[in-house]
Design a protein around this motif. Structure first.
Motif, short mmCIF file in Angstrom:
data_model
loop_
_atom_site.label_atom_id
_atom_site.label_comp_id
_atom_site.label_asym_id
_atom_site.label_seq_id
_atom_site.Cartn_x
_atom_site.Cartn_y
_atom_site.Cartn_z
N PRO A 11 0.84 -1.21 0.00
CA PRO A 11 0.00 0.00 0.00
C PRO A 11 0.87 1.25 0.00
N PRO A 12 0.37 2.36 -0.53
CA PRO A 12 1.12 3.63 -0.56
C PRO A 12 1.53 4.09 0.84
N SER A 13 0.69 3.82 1.82
CA SER A 13 1.02 4.26 3.19
C SER A 13 2.28 3.57 3.71
N THR A 14 2.46 2.28 3.33
CA THR A 14 3.66 1.55 3.77
C THR A 14 4.90 2.12 3.12
N HIS A 15 4.82 2.43 1.81
CA HIS A 15 5.95 3.05 1.11
C HIS A 15 6.32 4.38 1.76
N SER A 16 5.31 5.16 2.13
CA SER A 16 5.56 6.45 2.76
C SER A 16 6.27 6.29 4.10
N PHE A 17 5.85 5.28 4.88
CA PHE A 17 6.47 5.03 6.18
C PHE A 17 7.93 4.62 6.02
N LEU A 18 8.20 3.74 5.07
CA LEU A 18 9.58 3.28 4.84
C LEU A 18 10.47 4.43 4.39
N SER A 19 9.94 5.31 3.57
CA SER A 19 10.73 6.45 3.09
C SER A 19 11.09 7.38 4.25
N LYS A 20 10.10 7.64 5.10
CA LYS A 20 10.38 8.50 6.25
C LYS A 20 11.39 7.86 7.20
N LEU A 21 11.29 6.52 7.37
CA LEU A 21 12.23 5.83 8.25
C LEU A 21 13.65 5.92 7.71
N LEU A 22 13.82 5.72 6.40
CA LEU A 22 15.15 5.83 5.79
C LEU A 22 15.70 7.24 5.92
N LEU A 23 14.83 8.24 5.74
CA LEU A 23 15.26 9.62 5.86
C LEU A 23 15.72 9.93 7.29
N PHE A 24 14.94 9.42 8.27
CA PHE A 24 15.30 9.64 9.67
C PHE A 24 16.64 9.00 10.02
N LEU A 25 16.84 7.75 9.55
CA LEU A 25 18.09 7.04 9.82
C LEU A 25 19.28 7.72 9.15
N THR A 26 19.03 8.45 8.07
CA THR A 26 20.10 9.17 7.39
C THR A 26 20.45 10.47 8.11
N ILE A 27 19.41 11.16 8.58
CA ILE A 27 19.61 12.47 9.21
C ILE A 27 20.19 12.33 10.62
N LEU A 28 19.77 11.28 11.35
CA LEU A 28 20.18 11.13 12.75
C LEU A 28 21.70 11.10 12.93
N PRO A 29 22.45 10.27 12.20
CA PRO A 29 23.93 10.28 12.40
C PRO A 29 24.54 11.63 12.06
N LEU A 30 24.01 12.28 11.01
CA LEU A 30 24.54 13.59 10.64
C LEU A 30 24.31 14.61 11.75
N ALA A 31 23.12 14.56 12.35
CA ALA A 31 22.81 15.49 13.44
C ALA A 31 23.70 15.24 14.65
N LEU A 32 23.91 13.97 14.98
CA LEU A 32 24.78 13.65 16.12
C LEU A 32 26.21 14.07 15.87
N ALA A 33 26.68 13.86 14.64
CA ALA A 33 28.05 14.27 14.31
C ALA A 33 28.20 15.78 14.39
N THR A 34 27.18 16.51 13.92
CA THR A 34 27.22 17.97 14.00
C THR A 34 27.23 18.45 15.44
N LEU A 35 26.41 17.82 16.29
CA LEU A 35 26.37 18.18 17.70
C LEU A 35 27.71 17.94 18.38
N ALA A 36 28.32 16.79 18.07
CA ALA A 36 29.63 16.48 18.67
C ALA A 36 30.68 17.50 18.25
N PHE A 37 30.62 17.90 16.98
CA PHE A 37 31.58 18.90 16.48
C PHE A 37 31.39 20.23 17.20
N VAL A 38 30.15 20.64 17.37
CA VAL A 38 29.87 21.92 18.03
C VAL A 38 30.35 21.89 19.48
N LEU A 39 30.07 20.79 20.17
CA LEU A 39 30.49 20.69 21.57
C LEU A 39 32.00 20.72 21.69
#
Length: 395
Positions: A11-39
């Motif tokens: 279903p389209p809703s499942t595709h949408s959920f998977l896309s958001k999950l992949l996007l979140f998993l991509t952004i999270l390490p970048l955000a943590l790395a940026t935070l570590a650099f700032v600190l």
């Protein structure tokens, strides 16, 4: 085929959920790395550990300060009621607040066990780098006889928190104990009594060394070295730059090891960190060909009365054994035998002599001697020490 067709028809809703999950998993390490650099960037550099309490505080500290930096009189060390030599040295807690991620081996299996003893009134900015350097090359234990600034709660509290460090305060009990010691009544030391400044320091160093011998023996140390906090052991000739390896490779019948001293040659007048900034040293004549030493003597001394501004007889490591005794601040001896002494061909003591201008003025100011030639001679042993107060104070 039916199962394959069903899996490709999500279903389209499942595709949408998977896309958001992949996007979140991509952004999270970048955000943590940026935070570590700032600190890390906000931490900046630290020039004085006592002013950088939030960065260097022990983990779990509620107030985020070094141990002992509190100003309440109730937090002063409770050392006034002990007259026992061993109890005068205070054990440390397992925290390591300055470079808290450094790891050192303190296993009982490490051999040989090496200790350093010193008498100091310096601050943390000088003591901590000196101590950590020697930990890296294999020293396990430090006996710090502290006075002045070094005995203040801000400094001594930090020193006591470091594993392998025992802080000994110059209390009335310690002075009474030392007045009953063996070397107190020996003529070689008594000739320095009742004289100010350098002479008084020499007596204190010798008496403290005698105390340190008993502490080292009871702690199972194999070797003991007396060093000032402006001196570093340079274990040249040893594999892996290891003082432990250097001493372990010696024959078992060697009792004393002389480390000839090298004296620093200061290239600038704005030195702030001698251990990190000074890189040129005048080699000891024991490590120079005679033709080089005598051929370049005039150029090396530059009008000074001696080849070195301060001492030239090096420092010595002693095997801890029965009847060991100090023989001045630079040597050890034994009451029962003539020790087997050797001199190393490569290893040395790096002496950071007068690396900062304040090193000169502090010597002049701490003694309270009058600005006369007679008083300067009474206060100082070495010719250069006598010349500097005379130059500074006599016009």
């Amino acid at each position: 085929m039916a199962n394959h067709h069903r899996s490709n028809s999500l279903p389209p809703s499942t595709h949408s959920f998977l896309s958001k999950l992949l996007l979140f998993l991509t952004i999270l390490p970048l955000a943590l790395a940026t935070l570590a650099f700032v600190l890390q960037w906000r931490g900046g550099s630290v020039s004085d550990p006592t002013t950088a309490t939030s960065r260097w505080a022990p983990r779990g500290s509620r107030r985020e300060v070094f141990p002992g930096m509190e100003t309440s009189s109730s937090l002063l060390p409770n050392y006034h009621h002990s007259s026992n030599c061993i109890n005068l040295g205070r054990s440390s807690s397992p925290s390591f607040p300055y470079y808290r991620d450094w790891k050192f081996g303190f296993e009982d299996s490490l051999k040989p066990k090496i200790c350093i003893t010193t008498s100091t009134s310096a601050g943390l900015a000088q003591i901590l780098p000196w101590m950590f350097y020697h930990k890296v090359i294999g020293v396990t234990t430090f006996y710090l006889f502290v006075e002045g600034h070094a005995a203040s709660p801000n400094v001594s509290g930090v020193l006591e928190s470091i594993p392998g460090v025992k802080v000994i305060y110059r209390t009335k009990e310690l002075e009474e104990q030392q007045a009953k010691s063996r070397i107190w009544n020996e003529t070689w030391l008594s000739s320095f009594f009742y004289k100010p400044c350098n002479y008084e320091l020499f007596v204190k160093q010798s008496l403290n060394m005698e105390n340190a011998i008993f502490m080292a023996r009871d702690a199972g140390m194999d070797w003991i070295i007396h060093l000032d906090t402006d001196e570093l052991i340079y274990p040249a000739g040893a594999s892996e730059y290891s003082l432990r390896q250097l001493l372990r490779d010696l024959p078992s019948d060697v009792d004393l090891v002389v480390f000839p001293n090298y004296e620093s040659s200061v290239e600038r007048d704005d030195i702030k960190d001698p251990f990190g900034e000074v890189s040129m040293f005048k080699k000891n004549y024991d490590h120079l060909p005679k033709e080089t030493y005598f051929g370049l003597y005039r150029e090396a001394t530059r009008g000074n009365p001696n080849y070195f501004l301060t001492y030239g007889n090096g420092k010595e490591a002693a095997r801890v054994q029965n009847e060991l005794r100090p023989n001045g601040a630079h040597r050890w001896h034994n009451y029962m035998k003539t020790p087997n002494e050797i001199k190393l061909d490569n290893a040395a003591v790096l002496h950071y002599t007068y690396a900062k201008f304040s090193d000169l003025t502090s010597r002049r100011d701490r003694c309270g001697c009058k600005p006369t030639q007679e008083d300067v001679k009474r206060c100082f042993m070495l010719e250069f020490d006598r010349a500097v107060p005379g130059t500074c104070c006599l016009g």
